[in-house]
Design a protein around this motif. Structure first.
Motif, PDB file in Angstrom:
ATOM      1  N   UNK A 103       0.852  -1.191   0.000  1.00 27.58           N
ATOM      2  CA  UNK A 103       0.000   0.000   0.000  1.00 27.58           C
ATOM      3  C   UNK A 103       0.888   1.241   0.000  1.00 27.58           C
ATOM      4  N   UNK A 104       0.619   2.149  -0.917  1.00 27.97           N
ATOM      5  CA  UNK A 104       1.445   3.349  -1.065  1.00 27.97           C
ATOM      6  C   UNK A 104       0.832   4.502  -0.269  1.00 27.97           C
ATOM      7  N   UNK A 105       1.494   4.836   0.831  1.00 24.48           N
ATOM      8  CA  UNK A 105       1.055   5.955   1.665  1.00 24.48           C
ATOM      9  C   UNK A 105       2.154   7.000   1.659  1.00 24.48           C
ATOM     10  N   UNK A 106       1.980   8.038   0.865  1.00 23.95           N
ATOM     11  CA  UNK A 106       3.017   9.046   0.713  1.00 23.95           C
ATOM     12  C   UNK A 106       2.386  10.432   0.580  1.00 23.95           C
ATOM     13  N   UNK A 107       3.210  11.426   0.828  1.00 22.85           N
ATOM     14  CA  UNK A 107       2.856  12.821   0.563  1.00 22.85           C
ATOM     15  C   UNK A 107       4.100  13.486  -0.006  1.00 22.85           C
ATOM     16  N   UNK A 108       3.968  14.149  -1.144  1.00 21.33           N
ATOM     17  CA  UNK A 108       5.116  14.770  -1.792  1.00 21.33           C
ATOM     18  C   UNK A 108       5.013  16.290  -1.681  1.00 21.33           C
ATOM     19  N   UNK A 109       5.845  16.908  -0.841  1.00 24.61           N
ATOM     20  CA  UNK A 109       5.869  18.381  -0.820  1.00 24.61           C
ATOM     21  C   UNK A 109       6.326  18.920  -2.166  1.00 24.61           C
ATOM     22  N   UNK A 110       5.867  20.098  -2.517  1.00 28.99           N
ATOM     23  CA  UNK A 110       6.294  20.721  -3.765  1.00 28.99           C
ATOM     24  C   UNK A 110       7.738  21.202  -3.642  1.00 28.99           C
ATOM     25  N   UNK A 111       8.343  21.505  -4.774  1.00 30.87           N
ATOM     26  CA  UNK A 111       9.704  22.049  -4.754  1.00 30.87           C
ATOM     27  C   UNK A 111       9.749  23.368  -3.983  1.00 30.87           C
ATOM     28  N   UNK A 112       8.688  24.166  -4.132  1.00 32.40           N
ATOM     29  CA  UNK A 112       8.635  25.442  -3.416  1.00 32.40           C
ATOM     30  C   UNK A 112       8.602  25.207  -1.909  1.00 32.40           C
ATOM     31  N   UNK A 113       7.852  24.197  -1.480  1.00 32.64           N
ATOM     32  CA  UNK A 113       7.780  23.890  -0.050  1.00 32.64           C
ATOM     33  C   UNK A 113       9.128  23.395   0.472  1.00 32.64           C
ATOM     34  N   UNK A 114       9.806  22.573  -0.304  1.00 39.08           N
ATOM     35  CA  UNK A 114      11.132  22.087   0.105  1.00 39.08           C
ATOM     36  C   UNK A 114      12.134  23.240   0.198  1.00 39.08           C
TER      37      UNK A 114
ATOM     38  N   UNK B 239       9.594  20.269   6.165  1.00 36.71           N
ATOM     39  CA  UNK B 239      10.420  20.390   7.380  1.00 36.71           C
ATOM     40  C   UNK B 239      10.622  19.030   8.019  1.00 36.71           C
ATOM     41  N   UNK B 240       9.554  18.240   8.098  1.00 42.35           N
ATOM     42  CA  UNK B 240       9.653  16.914   8.711  1.00 42.35           C
ATOM     43  C   UNK B 240      10.613  16.004   7.951  1.00 42.35           C
ATOM     44  N   UNK B 241      10.783  16.240   6.661  1.00 43.71           N
ATOM     45  CA  UNK B 241      11.725  15.427   5.898  1.00 43.71           C
ATOM     46  C   UNK B 241      13.161  15.610   6.379  1.00 43.71           C
ATOM     47  N   UNK B 242      13.445  16.715   7.045  1.00 45.43           N
ATOM     48  CA  UNK B 242      14.794  16.980   7.573  1.00 45.43           C
ATOM     49  C   UNK B 242      14.998  16.371   8.960  1.00 45.43           C
ATOM     50  N   UNK B 243      13.925  15.902   9.602  1.00 43.28           N
ATOM     51  CA  UNK B 243      13.996  15.531  11.013  1.00 43.28           C
ATOM     52  C   UNK B 243      14.563  14.133  11.221  1.00 43.28           C
ATOM     53  N   UNK B 244      15.372  13.999  12.254  1.00 43.64           N
ATOM     54  CA  UNK B 244      15.819  12.670  12.685  1.00 43.64           C
ATOM     55  C   UNK B 244      14.678  11.901  13.313  1.00 43.64           C
ATOM     56  N   UNK B 245      13.719  12.632  13.896  1.00 43.24           N
ATOM     57  CA  UNK B 245      12.511  12.028  14.451  1.00 43.24           C
ATOM     58  C   UNK B 245      11.479  13.123  14.662  1.00 43.24           C
TER      59      UNK B 245
END
Length: 400
Positions: free
Chosen positions: A209-220, A309-315
């Motif tokens: 099951x694919x559970x993902x969310x892709x932030x936009x380039x602007x958001x990154x 922002x969460x993509x940068x987090x260790x947790x």
């Protein structure tokens, strides 16, 4: 209401009795049940030539909406010619803009789901339903899928809109308005939703099951510039989201402060607290109990920016809330503190060693009651009983 100190066993017995009473159908719901049964027999004219267009009806807020996306995306991926529309509340519509499989998002103020809703007349939800159904008829749907198990209003709306195929759960007050229903099982809501769409999409094992969310380039780019602006772009990042939509899900400020301080001391983290504008005072309180400096992004970020922002987090640590599901969707390790809600159904999706859930051992959870009214909070300690040591241990285990 005045409170009295109770021992643990007495408190559990008290809460179990109150929970049983809460889940009993009040007289007004029994009256509504018979009224809905009669209304389900009203012969609304079905749409004559429906298009290859499916409407997903989902009134819930951000976390529950995210958990619906695997089923929505699976239908589109099974047949790209099928047009996918989602009927959502304005409180959750923005999260859907990042999913290319969704062709159109329609928004309405679902009765009973607006957290700032003012009380209206008993007839208002039905009058609004007739108004919305007239608009939906123009869109000529071939099917409607009611994703929330107990959403009788959504099922009734699909019926009144003349949609021939109306699929949902075999739940009282909902099933009379459906053309097809499936049994509701005690399993994760993502798996529940996948069963609703298995006419279009093949059944998938949990790992598929694919559970993902892709932030936009602007958001990154914004998240990266935000970290650089506050001077922590090169430090390991710990995100904490202490807020939630219900006080029954909250942990004490002093405990969050202790966790943030300990992990900062042990791993040299930069700590960022996230939240809404309304949760700024909670973040300020937590920071006031800390020995180490921390940053607040409460009220500063859009959902897409928060995900980036969460993509940068260790947790990411936090209470049971929508942002914890968002963190899991971008594959950030999480530790979620659960109380009244059942984690079997609502935990962040993913490997349990990476998306960890903590609960206390009190015998009256999960009660599935998010609003205890004016009952004293000290009688509902299911989250507050989670020890600081458990959160620290879990954080160390999931950290990347």
């Amino acid at each position: 209401m005045r409170s009295y100190k109770l021992d643990k066993d007495a408190l559990v017995r008290r809460n179990q009795m109150l929970t049983a009473a809460f889940h009993q159908r009040p007289l007004q719901h029994m009256v509504r049940h018979y009224m809905l049964r009669s209304m389900s027999k009203f012969p609304y004219t079905p749409l004559p030539k429906p298009m290859n267009r499916i409407l997903f009806i989902k009134p819930d807020h951000i976390g529950d909406m995210l958990l619906a996306t695997p089923a929505i995306r699976a239908v589109k991926q099974a047949d790209t010619a099928t047009e996918i529309h989602v009927l959502a509340g304005p409180w959750a519509a923005n999260i859907l803009a990042n999913y290319k499989e969704i062709d159109r998002v329609l928004t309405i103020n679902f009765p009973g789901f607006d957290r700032n809703e003012e009380k209206t007349s008993m007839l208002a939800p039905y009058q609004y339903l007739i108004h919305v159904s007239r608009n939906l008829r123009r869109l000529n749907y071939s099917a409607a899928i009611i994703l929330r198990p107990d959403h009788w209003w959504g099922a009734m709306l699909a019926h009144a809109s003349g949609i021939r195929r109306r699929i949902g759960y075999n739940v009282k007050d909902v099933s009379p308005f459906l053309s097809e229903s499936i049994p509701l099982q005690n399993e994760h809501v993502i798996q529940q939703n996948m069963r609703l769409v298995d006419t279009w999409a093949d059944s998938a094992a949990p790992m598929d099951i694919h559970y993902t969310f892709e932030p936009s380039d602007e958001d990154r780019d914004y998240a990266a510039s935000y970290l650089q602006h506050v001077g922590i772009s090169k430090k390991r990042l710990l995100c904490v989201h202490p807020g939630s939509g219900s006080w029954t899900k909250l942990w004490e400020d002093e405990k969050w402060a202790a966790v943030a301080d300990t992990l900062t001391e042990q791993f040299d983290f930069a700590v960022i607290f996230t939240g809404t504008m309304a949760e700024q005072s909670t973040v300020t309180s937590i920071k006031s109990h800390m020995r180490y400096p921390a940053f607040s992004a409460a009220g500063d970020l859009s959902l897409g920016q928060l995900a980036a922002l969460y993509q940068h987090a260790s947790a990411v640590l936090g209470a049971d809330s929508g942002p914890m599901h968002l963190a899991a969707a971008v594959d950030a390790p999480t530790v979620s503190l659960f109380g009244p809600a059942d984690p079997v159904e609502f935990k962040p999706w993913g490997d349990s060693d990476r998306q960890m859930v903590l609960t206390s051992h009190i015998g009256c959870r999960p009660c599935r009651i998010l609003d205890w009214g004016d009952d004293p909070p000290e009688y509902h300690p299911c989250v507050r009983n989670i020890p600081v040591s458990d959160v620290l241990d879990a954080a160390r285990r999931v950290m990347r």
